[in-house]
Enzyme design. Structure first.
Site, PDB file in Angstrom:
ATOM      1  N   GLU A  80       0.081  -0.779   5.745  1.00 54.79           N
ATOM      2  CA  GLU A  80       1.132  -0.277   6.623  1.00 54.79           C
ATOM      3  C   GLU A  80       0.929   1.191   6.943  1.00 54.79           C
ATOM      4  O   GLU A  80       1.229   1.648   8.034  1.00 54.79           O
ATOM      5  CB  GLU A  80       2.508  -0.487   5.974  1.00 54.79           C
ATOM      6  CG  GLU A  80       3.687  -0.368   6.935  1.00 54.79           C
ATOM      7  CD  GLU A  80       4.151   1.072   7.157  1.00 54.79           C
ATOM      8  OE1 GLU A  80       4.815   1.321   8.173  1.00 54.79           O
ATOM      9  OE2 GLU A  80       3.852   1.953   6.305  1.00 54.79           O
ATOM     10  N   ASP A  83       0.854  -1.191   0.000  1.00 53.60           N
ATOM     11  CA  ASP A  83       0.000   0.000   0.000  1.00 53.60           C
ATOM     12  C   ASP A  83       0.889   1.240   0.000  1.00 53.60           C
ATOM     13  O   ASP A  83       2.084   1.164   0.330  1.00 53.60           O
ATOM     14  CB  ASP A  83      -0.916   0.014   1.233  1.00 53.60           C
ATOM     15  CG  ASP A  83      -0.146   0.016   2.542  1.00 53.60           C
ATOM     16  OD1 ASP A  83       0.712  -0.871   2.714  1.00 53.60           O
ATOM     17  OD2 ASP A  83      -0.371   0.905   3.390  1.00 53.60           O
TER      18      ASP A  83
HETATM   19 ZN   LIG Z   1       6.601   2.486   4.369  1.00 57.65          ZN
END
Ligand SMILES: [Zn+2]
Length: 468
Positions: free
Chosen positions: A150, A87
């Protein structure tokens, strides 16, 4: 092995794969979350694409419910985990090129995720590929593991680790070289002051600043009801003149004066880099006449928080020899004359104290009836000793490939995937002298950085899994 030379052989294909990954917009969008794609289709497609590279090149891969996955090489009871993420943060404004079209300008590859973390993830992947193509048989199972959330709540990697075993040791190519082996604890506290509606010659109606608990507020606003608006505005203009690092203005409407103050926002882990608009505005207001409850709120900010980034005035300050000092950053302020006075303070703390002990300290500093709660689940400090072979072998790999013998293992105030494992650290791919353009417009990674990181990772994988 000449890892550098081997890495260069893959340059063209690595750039092609990075182009493919960057073309997928994998910012999390809550509006697109579905049962099939719990984090939205973007992050899942980037994960699928990464795993497809692994299949193409003959690796075993696994997709865990579109939320996480791994590419595996080698056998062995011990698992070495390398944690990247697919992501990205949203593209945002201000790009000179299409953020989803990897654009090479003089060896700088521009695109969202080029540095955080698609480029470094690919560097780790190509390191694994070099090992395989050189027919090197690791003594451990190596798993290249990818999360898809994340930048937000780590839902992807947490789900993956509920299904798959926790690796025995590992690193995350999502930080800086030479190695980040310490991460401070992170916690936000909400301080609540008792407030009830009052009247008087001059009343603080509202006071507001801050958008997120991890950002120093750039601007602050308050509304004051007063019988003498021109006096208040004169005082304010005088305060602004004395503090040229900030700006502000005043708007008078009948008996209400709206004061706005603009400072400089920055990340809460380094609050000294900004000018906290809220603490400056409170510093001004605390010297004006208000009722007791407003005064208690403002004076707390003025005397305990303003320009104190280490918690010294609250008796919170301490440091750890290896992890450095505690930092505090008051980031969200909400005062409403009829019912509430809140401050959210983001704290980054080294080992030595617990989040509970710090909370108690804040509690003791508040007026009677004041209350402190932890606004989010605390992340405890994380530290892997310099003498752990994980750290020393990674450092050797870095030094061998770069000849940089001076940069030392470090502690940061942020949180990386390194903290997922007791023996986990962040390792590259940003070079110590490289500008950190993560999360910014015109994010890029240089081809040199990409190839050098690949060579370092290959050397590191080899060192950590060679037969003794
Ligand atoms: Zn990162």
């Amino acid at each position: 092995m000449n890892w550098k030379k081997l890495a260069h052989n893959y340059q063209a294909q690595m750039i092609q794969d990075l182009t493919t990954l960057v073309a997928i917009n994998s910012a999390n969008d809550p509006k697109q979350e579905t049962t099939e794609f719990p984090l939205g289709p973007g992050p899942a497609h980037a994960l699928q694409q990464m795993l497809a590279f692994g299949e193409r090149d003959g690796f075993i891969t696994k997709n865990v419910d579109q939320l996480g996955g791994h590419i595996q090489y080698g056998t062995g009871d011990e698992i070495l985990g390398i944690f990247g993420h697919m992501d990205t943060v949203p593209a945002g404004e201000g790009w000179n090129s299409d953020p989803f079209l990897l654009t090479n300008v003089d060896g700088q590859l521009f695109g969202r995720g080029a540095l955080d973390d698609k480029g470094p993830s690919l560097a780790a992947y190509y390191a694994l590929r070099i090992l395989k193509d050189q027919n090197i048989k690791p003594s451990k199972t190596i798993r290249l593991i990818f999360g898809t959330d994340e930048e937000n709540q780590w839902r992807g990697i947490n789900h993956y680790l509920e299904v798959e075993p926790l690796p025995d040791l590992g690193f995350s190519p999502d930080g800086e070289f030479p190695v980040i082996n310490g991460e401070k604890g992170i916690v936000s506290y909400q301080l609540q002051f008792p407030i009830a509606a009052t009247t008087g010659d001059q009343v603080l109606m509202s006071f507001q600043a801050g958008l997120r608990p991890n950002m120093v507020p750039q601007s602050a606003t308050c509304v004051v009801q007063t019988l003498d608006s021109s006096e208040l505005v004169n005082h304010y203009n005088y305060y602004l003149k004395q503090h040229p690092q900030i700006q502000g203005n005043a708007l008078i409407q009948d008996q209400a004066v709206t004061l706005t103050l603009v400072g400089q926002g920055c990340h809460a882990m380094e609050p000294e880099n900004g000018y906290n608009a809220a603490t400056f505005l409170a510093d001004f207001l605390a010297d004006q006449r208000f009722d007791d409850q407003a005064q208690a709120y403002l004076q707390f900010i003025q005397t305990k928080l303003h320009l104190d980034f280490t918690g010294t005035k609250l008796g919170l300050a301490y440091q750890d020899e290896t992890m450095g000092a505690l930092s505090q950053s008051p980031d969200i302020f909400q005062y409403d004359q009829t019912n509430s006075g809140n401050i959210v303070i983001n704290v980054r703390y080294p080992k030595g104290h617990t989040a509970g002990e710090l909370q108690e300290q804040y509690q003791q500093s508040l007026p009677i009836n004041g209350n402190v709660t932890a606004a989010e689940h605390a992340q405890e400090p994380h530290y892997v000793s310099d003498s752990d072979p994980l750290v020393s072998e990674l450092l050797k790999a870095y030094r061998t490939q770069t000849n940089d013998l001076t940069s030392q293992p470090m502690t940061v105030g942020g949180g990386t995937y390194g903290r997922l494992l007791n023996r986990g650290v962040a390792f590259g791919a940003l070079m110590p002298d490289g500008p950190n353009v993560m999360h910014q417009a015109n994010e890029y990674i240089t081809i040199d950085n990409l190839l050098q990181a690949t060579a370092i990772y290959a050397d590191a994988l080899w060192r950590l899994t060679k037969n003794k």
